[in-house]
Write an enzyme that holds these catalytic residues in place. Structure first.
Site, mmCIF file in Angstrom:
data_model
loop_
_atom_site.group_PDB
_atom_site.id
_atom_site.type_symbol
_atom_site.label_atom_id
_atom_site.label_comp_id
_atom_site.label_asym_id
_atom_site.label_seq_id
_atom_site.Cartn_x
_atom_site.Cartn_y
_atom_site.Cartn_z
ATOM 1 N N LYS A 205 12.235 33.332 -14.559
ATOM 2 C CA LYS A 205 11.577 32.331 -13.733
ATOM 3 C C LYS A 205 11.507 32.781 -12.282
ATOM 4 C CE LYS A 205 12.690 28.217 -16.477
ATOM 5 N NZ LYS A 205 13.332 26.875 -16.462
ATOM 6 N N ARG A 276 18.662 30.839 -27.692
ATOM 7 C CA ARG A 276 19.186 31.168 -26.360
ATOM 8 C C ARG A 276 20.455 30.360 -26.094
ATOM 9 N NH1 ARG A 276 17.894 32.713 -20.911
ATOM 10 N NH2 ARG A 276 18.068 31.031 -19.390
ATOM 11 N N HIS A 299 20.373 32.191 -14.792
ATOM 12 C CA HIS A 299 20.448 30.889 -14.140
ATOM 13 C C HIS A 299 20.681 31.064 -12.645
ATOM 14 C CE1 HIS A 299 21.765 28.667 -18.071
ATOM 15 N NE2 HIS A 299 20.450 28.808 -17.981
#
Length: 335
Positions: A205, A276, A299
């Site tokens: 991301k 995941r 993350h």
């Protein structure tokens, strides 16, 4: 022919600009460009922002009785923003989606302030809807292996290379904890041959890259698929191909898992993304530390990864209740 993420983003952005007042449309165009170039958001994320902002503007226009221009944006009061959220709630839209609408509007509001086009304090004055934090639902180690085993689909009237491809993708999701978009975004050159490396670099991301390990068995599965694939896998081309030679669609992977869980008797929560979750939960159960798992998953915040500690504790308590004599006898009973 299926549209690419970039084409879908362009369509969503065009719809957004077409429905806005002229001065707002100009500001929106600049905002979307900033999201793509400066924040390096993916086309899929930009599409989501555009769709959420389109929904926000539509409800705001109905509330105000006309399409809001920049002056109307600056004049918004908290009650106007609450009216938009209330309208979404009345439609049965869940809090997470309501929060996305508000997040898109706040992002646009910050853009207006940066560009000196007005201040929209009402957007930050309204509290975001509360979201109940749900625990991820991983599958067991045995079920994760079955999902990634081509023999689980033996007898299907599909080309062998397709079955090998699907098994290789699912093995990669579970073995390396990747998102579908990350796995399907890999180029052929990104994947080392068996014996030539044990890690890959993936783009997650926000365009952030990270290094993740790849198990020897997963590399073997990918090598077997690559050898059987009828299409030329160019170094700069997608690693995983669809049956017509184009990039493999995430929807195909989701459909494969839907079929598999029916045959294997797995719940609806067994999805590609659950693999995941399983990667993280199983690592933690075997002594992996949260910081390392955070890095492997990509993350940004440790708090996001900490939810897996709750999953592990929940599984531990479930095992205790199933196995401990006093737990099975009930409170206050037993000798």
């Amino acid at each position: 022919m299926a549209m690419s993420d970039a084409q879908r983003a362009e369509r969503a952005e065009t719809a957004l600009l077409a429905g806005a007042a002229p001065d707002v449309a100009t500001a929106l165009k600049d905002w979307l460009a900033r999201l793509g170039h400066e924040r390096r958001l993916s086309p899929k994320t930009r599409e989501a922002y555009a769709r959420d902002m389109l929904g926000f503007l539509g409800h705001l226009a109905r509330h105000l009785g006309e399409r809001p221009d920049l002056a109307a944006f600056s004049a918004l009061a908290p009650r106007d923003v609450r009216a938009v959220i209330a309208a979404k709630r009345a439609e049965g839209i869940e809090p997470r989606t309501q929060m996305r609408f508000l997040a898109a509007a706040r992002s646009f509001g910050r853009h207006l302030e940066r560009e000196g086009l007005g201040k929209v304090g009402a957007l930050t004055a309204v509290r975001a809807p509360r979201i109940a934090r749900t625990l991820p639902r991983p599958v067991s180690v045995a079920d994760a292996k079955k999902l990634a085993d081509p023999d689980s689909r033996a007898g299907e009237a599909r080309d062998g290379w397709v079955l090998q491809r699907d098994a290789a993708v699912l093995a990669l999701l579970y073995g390396s904890g990747l998102r579908i978009s990350e796995a399907l975004g890999l180029m052929r050159r990104d994947m080392p041959a068996p014996g030539e490396g044990d890690h890959i670099t993936v783009t997650g991301k926000g365009g952030k890259t990270r290094m993740v390990p790849v198990l020897p068995g997963v590399l073997d599965a990918i090598a077997g698929y690559a050898a059987a694939c009828p299409f030329q896998l160019e170094p700069g081309g997608p690693l995983f191909r669809g049956e017509k030679g184009g990039p493999l669609s995430p929807r195909i992977v989701q459909r494969v898992v839907e079929q598999l869980r029916g045959g294997l008797g797995l719940p609806d929560t067994a999805t590609p993304h659950a693999l995941r979750h399983s990667f993280a939960t199983h690592l933690l159960a075997r002594g992996g530390d949260l910081r390392s798992i955070q890095e492997l998953l990509g993350h940004a915040s440790l708090s996001t990864t900490q939810i897996y500690a709750a999953v592990d504790a929940s599984a531990l308590m479930a095992s205790w209740r199933a196995a401990h004599p006093r737990a099975r006898l009930g409170d206050g009973k037993g000798g």
